[in-house]
Design a protein around this motif. Structure first.
Motif, PDB file in Angstrom:
ATOM      1  N   ALA A   1       0.833  -1.206   0.000  1.00  0.00           N
ATOM      2  CA  ALA A   1       0.000   0.000   0.000  1.00  0.00           C
ATOM      3  C   ALA A   1       0.866   1.254   0.000  1.00  0.00           C
ATOM      4  CB  ALA A   1      -0.926  -0.012   1.212  1.00  0.00           C
ATOM      5  N   LEU A   2       1.953   1.211   0.770  1.00  0.00           N
ATOM      6  CA  LEU A   2       2.858   2.354   0.804  1.00  0.00           C
ATOM      7  C   LEU A   2       3.522   2.566  -0.545  1.00  0.00           C
ATOM      8  CD1 LEU A   2       4.309   4.528   2.548  1.00  0.00           C
ATOM      9  CD2 LEU A   2       6.041   2.789   3.035  1.00  0.00           C
ATOM     10  N   ARG A   3       3.962   1.467  -1.148  1.00  0.00           N
ATOM     11  CA  ARG A   3       4.711   1.577  -2.405  1.00  0.00           C
ATOM     12  C   ARG A   3       3.822   1.948  -3.584  1.00  0.00           C
ATOM     13  NH1 ARG A   3       7.893  -3.425  -5.445  1.00  0.00           N
ATOM     14  NH2 ARG A   3       8.440  -2.255  -7.336  1.00  0.00           N
ATOM     15  N   HIS A   4       2.653   1.337  -3.700  1.00  0.00           N
ATOM     16  CA  HIS A   4       1.838   1.486  -4.902  1.00  0.00           C
ATOM     17  C   HIS A   4       0.743   2.540  -4.785  1.00  0.00           C
ATOM     18  CE1 HIS A   4       3.740  -1.993  -6.742  1.00  0.00           C
ATOM     19  NE2 HIS A   4       3.506  -2.700  -5.638  1.00  0.00           N
ATOM     20  N   VAL A   5       0.395   2.943  -3.565  1.00  0.00           N
ATOM     21  CA  VAL A   5      -0.724   3.869  -3.394  1.00  0.00           C
ATOM     22  C   VAL A   5      -0.279   5.188  -2.762  1.00  0.00           C
ATOM     23  CG1 VAL A   5      -2.978   4.208  -2.303  1.00  0.00           C
ATOM     24  CG2 VAL A   5      -2.354   1.951  -3.200  1.00  0.00           C
ATOM     25  N   VAL A   6       0.411   5.104  -1.638  1.00  0.00           N
ATOM     26  CA  VAL A   6       0.718   6.319  -0.873  1.00  0.00           C
ATOM     27  C   VAL A   6       1.877   7.095  -1.491  1.00  0.00           C
ATOM     28  CG1 VAL A   6       1.419   7.220   1.376  1.00  0.00           C
ATOM     29  CG2 VAL A   6      -0.186   5.301   1.234  1.00  0.00           C
ATOM     30  N   LEU A   7       3.004   6.410  -1.728  1.00  0.00           N
ATOM     31  CA  LEU A   7       4.195   7.120  -2.215  1.00  0.00           C
ATOM     32  C   LEU A   7       3.993   7.788  -3.571  1.00  0.00           C
ATOM     33  CD1 LEU A   7       7.187   4.882  -1.091  1.00  0.00           C
ATOM     34  CD2 LEU A   7       6.344   7.000  -0.089  1.00  0.00           C
ATOM     35  N   PRO A   8       3.351   7.154  -4.556  1.00  0.00           N
ATOM     36  CA  PRO A   8       3.154   7.866  -5.830  1.00  0.00           C
ATOM     37  C   PRO A   8       2.390   9.175  -5.674  1.00  0.00           C
ATOM     38  CG  PRO A   8       2.758   5.527  -6.118  1.00  0.00           C
ATOM     39  CD  PRO A   8       2.909   5.751  -4.648  1.00  0.00           C
ATOM     40  N   GLN A   9       1.351   9.184  -4.840  1.00  0.00           N
ATOM     41  CA  GLN A   9       0.602  10.426  -4.615  1.00  0.00           C
ATOM     42  C   GLN A   9       1.444  11.445  -3.848  1.00  0.00           C
ATOM     43  OE1 GLN A   9      -3.667   9.958  -3.528  1.00  0.00           O
ATOM     44  NE2 GLN A   9      -3.187   7.765  -3.390  1.00  0.00           N
ATOM     45  N   ALA A  10       2.183  10.968  -2.850  1.00  0.00           N
ATOM     46  CA  ALA A  10       2.988  11.886  -2.033  1.00  0.00           C
ATOM     47  C   ALA A  10       4.069  12.559  -2.860  1.00  0.00           C
ATOM     48  CB  ALA A  10       3.603  11.126  -0.861  1.00  0.00           C
ATOM     49  N   VAL A  11       4.772  11.781  -3.682  1.00  0.00           N
ATOM     50  CA  VAL A  11       5.862  12.344  -4.488  1.00  0.00           C
ATOM     51  C   VAL A  11       5.315  13.328  -5.512  1.00  0.00           C
ATOM     52  CG1 VAL A  11       7.662  11.781  -6.147  1.00  0.00           C
ATOM     53  CG2 VAL A  11       7.356  10.348  -4.126  1.00  0.00           C
ATOM     54  N   ARG A  12       4.203  12.973  -6.142  1.00  0.00           N
ATOM     55  CA  ARG A  12       3.631  13.857  -7.160  1.00  0.00           C
ATOM     56  C   ARG A  12       3.219  15.195  -6.559  1.00  0.00           C
ATOM     57  NH1 ARG A  12       0.678  10.322  -9.306  1.00  0.00           N
ATOM     58  NH2 ARG A  12      -1.222  10.682  -8.118  1.00  0.00           N
ATOM     59  N   ARG A  13       2.710  15.176  -5.353  1.00  0.00           N
ATOM     60  CA  ARG A  13       2.283  16.426  -4.720  1.00  0.00           C
ATOM     61  C   ARG A  13       3.464  17.291  -4.289  1.00  0.00           C
ATOM     62  NH1 ARG A  13      -2.614  14.271  -0.734  1.00  0.00           N
ATOM     63  NH2 ARG A  13      -4.005  13.559  -2.416  1.00  0.00           N
ATOM     64  N   GLN A  14       4.607  16.680  -4.043  1.00  0.00           N
ATOM     65  CA  GLN A  14       5.755  17.420  -3.502  1.00  0.00           C
ATOM     66  C   GLN A  14       6.804  17.731  -4.546  1.00  0.00           C
ATOM     67  OE1 GLN A  14       3.731  17.902  -0.805  1.00  0.00           O
ATOM     68  NE2 GLN A  14       5.695  18.337   0.130  1.00  0.00           N
ATOM     69  N   VAL A  15       6.477  17.614  -5.818  1.00  0.00           N
ATOM     70  CA  VAL A  15       7.462  17.895  -6.865  1.00  0.00           C
ATOM     71  C   VAL A  15       7.986  19.338  -6.802  1.00  0.00           C
ATOM     72  CG1 VAL A  15       7.761  18.145  -9.367  1.00  0.00           C
ATOM     73  CG2 VAL A  15       6.788  16.053  -8.436  1.00  0.00           C
ATOM     74  N   PRO A  16       7.128  20.369  -6.690  1.00  0.00           N
ATOM     75  CA  PRO A  16       7.665  21.748  -6.652  1.00  0.00           C
ATOM     76  C   PRO A  16       8.653  22.001  -5.517  1.00  0.00           C
ATOM     77  CG  PRO A  16       5.325  21.784  -7.154  1.00  0.00           C
ATOM     78  CD  PRO A  16       5.647  20.372  -6.773  1.00  0.00           C
ATOM     79  N   PRO A  17       8.339  21.649  -4.247  1.00  0.00           N
ATOM     80  CA  PRO A  17       9.356  21.887  -3.208  1.00  0.00           C
ATOM     81  C   PRO A  17      10.616  21.049  -3.395  1.00  0.00           C
ATOM     82  CG  PRO A  17       7.445  20.714  -2.312  1.00  0.00           C
ATOM     83  CD  PRO A  17       7.062  21.212  -3.660  1.00  0.00           C
ATOM     84  N   LEU A  18      10.491  19.862  -3.969  1.00  0.00           N
ATOM     85  CA  LEU A  18      11.691  19.063  -4.241  1.00  0.00           C
ATOM     86  C   LEU A  18      12.578  19.744  -5.277  1.00  0.00           C
ATOM     87  CD1 LEU A  18      10.217  15.435  -4.338  1.00  0.00           C
ATOM     88  CD2 LEU A  18      11.706  16.412  -2.586  1.00  0.00           C
ATOM     89  N   LEU A  19      11.963  20.325  -6.289  1.00  0.00           N
ATOM     90  CA  LEU A  19      12.747  21.043  -7.295  1.00  0.00           C
ATOM     91  C   LEU A  19      13.405  22.284  -6.691  1.00  0.00           C
ATOM     92  CD1 LEU A  19      10.396  20.754 -10.402  1.00  0.00           C
ATOM     93  CD2 LEU A  19      12.553  19.582 -10.018  1.00  0.00           C
ATOM     94  N   ASN A  20      12.721  22.945  -5.766  1.00  0.00           N
ATOM     95  CA  ASN A  20      13.338  24.098  -5.096  1.00  0.00           C
ATOM     96  C   ASN A  20      14.561  23.677  -4.286  1.00  0.00           C
ATOM     97  OD1 ASN A  20      11.709  26.291  -5.900  1.00  0.00           O
ATOM     98  ND2 ASN A  20      10.102  25.678  -4.492  1.00  0.00           N
ATOM     99  N   ASP A  21      14.477  22.534  -3.622  1.00  0.00           N
ATOM    100  CA  ASP A  21      15.643  22.027  -2.892  1.00  0.00           C
ATOM    101  C   ASP A  21      16.781  21.689  -3.851  1.00  0.00           C
ATOM    102  OD1 ASP A  21      14.542  22.283  -0.390  1.00  0.00           O
ATOM    103  OD2 ASP A  21      13.690  20.267  -0.370  1.00  0.00           O
ATOM    104  N   LEU A  22      16.434  21.198  -5.037  1.00  0.00           N
ATOM    105  CA  LEU A  22      17.463  20.889  -6.033  1.00  0.00           C
ATOM    106  C   LEU A  22      18.170  22.166  -6.495  1.00  0.00           C
ATOM    107  CD1 LEU A  22      18.605  18.451  -7.615  1.00  0.00           C
ATOM    108  CD2 LEU A  22      17.005  19.037  -9.445  1.00  0.00           C
ATOM    109  N   VAL A  23      17.412  23.245  -6.655  1.00  0.00           N
ATOM    110  CA  VAL A  23      18.015  24.524  -7.028  1.00  0.00           C
ATOM    111  C   VAL A  23      18.975  24.996  -5.937  1.00  0.00           C
ATOM    112  CG1 VAL A  23      17.527  26.960  -7.486  1.00  0.00           C
ATOM    113  CG2 VAL A  23      16.102  25.194  -8.528  1.00  0.00           C
TER     114      VAL A  23
END
Length: 302
Positions: free
Chosen positions: A211-233
Motif C-alpha cells: 500500500a505504501l509503495r503502490h498507493v501512498v508514495l506515488p501520490q505523495a511524491v507527485r504532490r511534492q514535486v515543486p518543493p523538491l525542485l526548489n531544494d534541487l536549485v
C-alpha cells in the motif's frame, strides 16, 4: 426529378460543407476580444517602459557613485573576465557532477528517513525517534559547519580505508544536510495522503508495504514535486561550498585567479555562471508549480 447543382463556395462561406452552419462570432464577442488584445498590448508597453526606466535610473545611480571607477576596475575588468571564464567553466563541471550524484543520494536517503518517521506502531518508536533526531540535528546545523566538520574532521581521524578526497567528503556533507530537508518534504507528502487511501488498499488485499509503495508514495511524491525542485536549485548553488576543502570547482577556480591577480572579477564570472545554470531550473520549477495549480483548480489529480 429536378437536380439542383450547388457551386462550391457560393452558399458555404468557408468553402466546406459538413451539414452544419459555420460558426460566426457575434459583434460583441469580436469587440471583447479586440479590447482584451488592446489591453494586453498596453500592459506590455507599460511594463517595457517601466523596466527600461528603472534600469536607466539604476545605471545612472551606479555609474555616478564616487567609487564607481575603482569598483569597475576591481570587479568588472573585461581582461580578467576572459581569463577566468574557461577555468571557471571547467570547474563548473565538478559542480554539475556533484549536483547529479548528491541529488540522487539525497532523494533516496530523504525518502528512507521520511518512511522511517511515518512507520506506525509502538514497536517502531526507536526508528521514528532516530529519524526525527537526524532531521532536527542536520536542519539546525549550518551547512558550512557540516562541511568543515566532515571535510576537515574526518581526515584528522586518520581512519583506515576512509577517503580524504575533499570532493567525496564535501558531497557527503551536502547529502547529510539536504537529505534532512528532503525527508521533511517527503514526510509532508506522505501525511497529506488521506488515510482512506491506505485503508482502501488494505481492503483490496495489499500489505502495508504494498500500500505504501503502490498507493501512498506515488501520490505523495507527485504532490511534492515543486518543493523538491526548489531544494534541487538550492543544492546546485551550495555545491560551490565544497571549495572550502580545496576542491577545484567553479568558485575555487575563481579564487585561484583572484589570489594571483588581486582582482575580484573572477568572482563575478563564477556568480554569473551559477545564475545562468540556476535560472532554467527555477523557471522549470515555476512552470511545474503553475501546471499543478491549474490541474488542482480544474479538479484533476494534483
Amino acid at each position: 426529378m429536378t437536380v439542383v447543382k450547388e457551386e462550391s463556395g457560393q452558399d458555404d462561406p468557408g468553402g466546406i460543407r459538413d451539414g452544419h452552419d459555420a460558426y460566426v462570432p457575434s459583434q460583441r464577442r469580436i469587440e471583447r476580444e479586440d479590447y482584451k488584445r488592446a489591453r494586453a498590448r498596453r500592459a506590455t508597453t507599460i511594463a517595457a517602459l517601466s523596466t527600461l526606466g528603472t534600469g536607466a535610473l539604476l545605471y545612472l545611480i551606479v555609474v555616478n557613485a564616487p567609487g564607481w571607477p575603482r569598483t569597475r576596475e576591481t570587479f568588472f575588468d573585461w581582461g580578467y573576465a576572459r581569463e577566468a571564464f574557461p577555468q571557471v567553466l571547467e570547474g563548473l563541471w565538478l559542480n554539475v557532477r556533484l549536483l547529479l550524484v548528491c541529488g540522487a543520494a539525497v532523494l533516496v536517503l530523504g525518502m528512507l528517513i521520511a518512511i522511517a518517521r511515518t512507520l506506525p506502531g509502538p514497536v517502531f518508536f526507536p526508528v521514528r525517534a532516530l529519524a526525527a533526531a537526524y532531521t532536527d540535528f542536520f536542519r539546525g546545523l549550518p551547512l558550512i559547519i557540516t562541511l568543515m566538520i566532515v571535510v576537515l574532521g574526518v581526515p584528522a581521524l586518520r581512519l583506515q580505508g576512509v577517503t580524504v578526497d575533499p570532493v567525496l567528503l564535501g558531497g557527503t556533507a551536502l547529502t547529510l544536510t539536504y537529505s534532512a530537508y528532503v525527508a521533511e518534504v517527503f514526510r509532508a507528502g506522505i501525511e497529506s495522503v488521506h488515510p482512506s487511501q491506505r485503508a482502501a488498499a488494505r481492503s483490496l488485499g495489499l500489505t502495508n508495504r504494498q500500500a505504501l509503495r503502490h498507493v501512498v508514495l506515488p501520490q505523495a511524491v507527485r504532490r511534492q514535486v515543486p518543493p523538491l525542485l526548489n531544494d534541487l536549485v538550492s543544492l546546485q548553488k551550495d555545491t560551490g561550498l565544497v571549495s572550502i576543502g580545496g576542491a577545484v570547482d567553479a568558485v575555487r577556480a575563481a579564487d585561484i585567479i583572484v589570489g594571483r591577480s588581486l582582482n575580484y572579477t573572477p568572482y563575478i564570472v563564477a556568480g554569473l555562471v551559477f545564475v545562468a545554470l540556476t535560472i532554467p531550473m527555477t523557471r522549470f520549477t515555476d512552470w511545474v508549480t503553475a501546471r499543478m495549480d491549474r490541474r488542482r483548480a480544474q479538479g484533476g489529480t494534483p
